[in-house]
Design an enzyme around this catalytic site. Structure first.
Site, short mmCIF file in Angstrom:
data_model
loop_
_atom_site.label_atom_id
_atom_site.label_comp_id
_atom_site.label_asym_id
_atom_site.label_seq_id
_atom_site.Cartn_x
_atom_site.Cartn_y
_atom_site.Cartn_z
N GLY A 98 0.81 -1.21 0.00
CA GLY A 98 0.00 0.00 0.00
C GLY A 98 0.85 1.26 0.00
O GLY A 98 0.52 2.24 -0.68
N ASN A 178 -7.93 3.98 8.73
CA ASN A 178 -7.32 2.82 9.37
C ASN A 178 -7.44 2.82 10.88
O ASN A 178 -7.41 1.77 11.51
CB ASN A 178 -5.84 2.70 8.97
CG ASN A 178 -5.10 4.01 9.05
OD1 ASN A 178 -5.48 4.99 8.42
ND2 ASN A 178 -4.07 4.04 9.84
N GLN A 206 -7.72 -0.22 3.68
CA GLN A 206 -8.53 -0.75 4.79
C GLN A 206 -9.93 -1.16 4.37
O GLN A 206 -10.56 -1.99 5.02
CB GLN A 206 -8.63 0.28 5.92
CG GLN A 206 -7.31 0.56 6.62
CD GLN A 206 -6.83 -0.61 7.49
OE1 GLN A 206 -7.61 -1.47 7.91
NE2 GLN A 206 -5.54 -0.65 7.77
N HIS A 228 -1.67 -7.87 2.60
CA HIS A 228 -1.65 -8.39 3.98
C HIS A 228 -2.82 -7.90 4.83
O HIS A 228 -3.03 -8.37 5.94
CB HIS A 228 -0.29 -8.10 4.66
CG HIS A 228 -0.06 -6.68 5.09
ND1 HIS A 228 -0.25 -6.26 6.38
CD2 HIS A 228 0.38 -5.60 4.41
CE1 HIS A 228 0.06 -4.98 6.48
NE2 HIS A 228 0.45 -4.55 5.30
N CYS A 351 1.68 1.51 12.64
CA CYS A 351 2.89 2.26 12.31
C CYS A 351 3.28 3.18 13.45
O CYS A 351 4.40 3.63 13.54
CB CYS A 351 2.65 3.09 11.05
SG CYS A 351 1.87 2.15 9.76
N1 PLP Z 1 -2.86 2.94 3.76
C1 PLP Z 1 -3.58 2.56 4.82
C2 PLP Z 1 -4.94 3.15 5.04
C3 PLP Z 1 -3.06 1.63 5.71
O1 PLP Z 1 -3.80 1.26 6.77
C4 PLP Z 1 -1.77 1.09 5.48
C5 PLP Z 1 -1.17 0.14 6.44
O2 PLP Z 1 -1.49 0.14 7.61
C6 PLP Z 1 -1.07 1.51 4.34
C7 PLP Z 1 -1.64 2.43 3.50
C8 PLP Z 1 0.28 0.96 4.03
O3 PLP Z 1 0.18 -0.32 3.47
P1 PLP Z 1 1.43 -1.32 3.49
O4 PLP Z 1 1.53 -1.85 4.87
O5 PLP Z 1 1.09 -2.37 2.51
O6 PLP Z 1 2.62 -0.54 3.07
#
Ligand code: PLP
Length: 411
Positions: A98, A178, A206, A228, A351
């Site tokens: 993502g 998220n 999400q 994932h 994160c």
């Molecule tokens: N965008 C959203 C809304 C997310 O929740 C996340 C991951 O938590 C990401 C992007 C990033 O995705 P990735 O973990 O595949 O880099």
């Protein structure tokens, strides 16, 4: 490490949902952090197996038989993803996840217009979007407008539309948040922007697999997914990209994926993603009924704890998300107490776990400062018993912390 297989809950129609084991250091842990990541589904692992066993070979760009076999597997996965989303296979580009899809969409669409330009986004986007926009603003002279949200975490589509300027190169708004689970009005925003010819990038990381995504109505220019988050492997994602767009690449190299995303294709990951996407769409009903009902039961139990309030929109929210603020307790103490009791949840987004800093999403909605804000995100394997255990553990841990004790999670 032990495998703790979780009994499949009976669905409304009396069928069993697919068994998804959750590997955990705690055998009977209740995993309620599906917004952070999800367990790999058995059928996805099975689909990937031929590509991750010793001796597996095949670069999807090679012309010989091994290469052609890999290419066929990649194209089959592309077809599955396209069918799951209702787009054409040409519009499906594979990425490393993502974060890359968001970066590629936003930077690529801005750079395609040459120097300068303007971007619109919202205050509650994932860091993959917000940091990208801030970097473009701070290092590339790109103008940026960050639109705020209401106390439920919802953006007003009129405010986004009003922020559009003649040189706006992309508008980036997530399908669902998220942290809070609030669903954004892409159904209104998408068509309005498409009618004006302004490209919309939707971070649907999400939302996909949790709520229906009618892309033919939303008409996005670009859209990001991450495997994932829907029981697929980590490190692979999708950038859906309208066929007439050619964003400037972020990665330069062999020109794979319509010349937008260079790099040898991750065949095993892509095969897993294809299987997971198909499975996610087939399980949408389970999220809309069974998971939603268990989430509602969990919320009822959590909101019964004194001085606890719901974060995010009451109705327009992802069916597996329960996010609450519990007054008068420390978030980290509560989280760790729950972890010792075998309940795995989150204080904000993954994160940010470990970072002392308060989440930008909580700031954007003006969430109370005197409360512990916890996110519980359920999966199809979450049982009624898991929900009951979680309510009991939270009630107990909060009572201990409020009376000045440590939250040891009870017996
Ligand atoms: N965008 C959203 C809304 C997310 O929740 C996340 C991951 O938590 C990401 C992007 C990033 O995705 P990735 O973990 O595949 O880099």
């Amino acid at each position: 490490m032990v495998w703790a297989p979780i009994a499949p809950p009976a669905t409304r129609r009396g069928q069993a949902a697919t068994v998804v084991g959750v590997m955990s250091t705690t055998p009977d842990a209740v995993y309620l952090d599906h917004a952070a990541t999800t367990p790999l589904a058995a059928e996805v692992a099975e689909a990937m197996a031929p590509w991750i066993t010793a001796g597996a070979v095949g670069n999807a760009s090679s012309l010989h038989a091994a290469g052609r076999r890999a290419r066929a597997a990649v194209e089959d996965a592309r077809d599955r993803v396209a069918a799951a989303l209702g787009v054409t296979p040409l519009e499906v580009l594979f990425t490393s996840g993502g974060t890359e899809a968001d970066n590629q969409a936003i930077k690529g669409l801005v750079w395609a217009g040459g120097a300068g330009g303007h971007v619109v986004t919202t205050a509650i986007e994932h860091h993959a979007v917000l940091e990208t926009v801030e970097w473009l603003r701070d290092h590339q002279g790109v103008k940026a407008t960050v639109v705020g949200v209401d106390p439920d975490g919802a953006v007003d589509p009129d405010e986004v539309l009003a922020a559009v300027q003649p040189d706006t190169r992309v508008v980036s708004v997530m399908a669902a948040n998220n942290e809070l689970g609030t669903i954004q009005p892409i159904d209104v925003l998408g068509p309005a922007l498409a009618d004006r010819g302004v490209p919309l990038h939707v971070d649907a990381v999400q939302a996909f697999g949790k709520v229906p995504m009618p892309l033919e109505e939303w008409r996005p220019a670009a859209l990001a997914l991450s495997a994932h988050k829907f029981n697929g492997p980590t490190g692979v994602g999708v950038l859906v990209l309208r066929r007439d767009l050619q964003p400037h690449p972020v990665l330069h190299g062999g020109g794979q994926e319509r010349g937008v995303r260079s790099g040898t294709l991750n065949v095993a990951g892509i095969v897993g993603l294809g299987a997971a996407a198909e499975r996610a769409v087939a399980h949408l009903d389970t999220f809309g009924t069974v998971v939603r009902a268990r989430r509602d039961a969990l919320l009822d139990g959590l909101l019964a704890v004194d001085d606890t309030t719901l974060n995010g929109h009451a109705e327009r929210r992802l069916p597996h998300n329960a996010h609450v603020g519990i007054g008068g307790v420390d978030a980290e103490a509560l989280l760790m107490g729950l972890d010792r009791a075998g309940i795995q949840c989150s204080t904000g987004s993954a994160c940010q776990s470990g970072a002392a800093q308060r989440s930008h999403v909580l700031d954007a909605i003006g969430a109370r400062e005197d409360a512990a804000h916890l996110r519980f995100t359920l999966g199809p394997e979450t049982s009624d018993d898991d929900v009951a255990r979680t309510i009991a553990a939270v009630t107990d841990a909060v009572a201990r912390l409020r009376t000045g004790g440590t939250s040891n999670g009870g017996s």
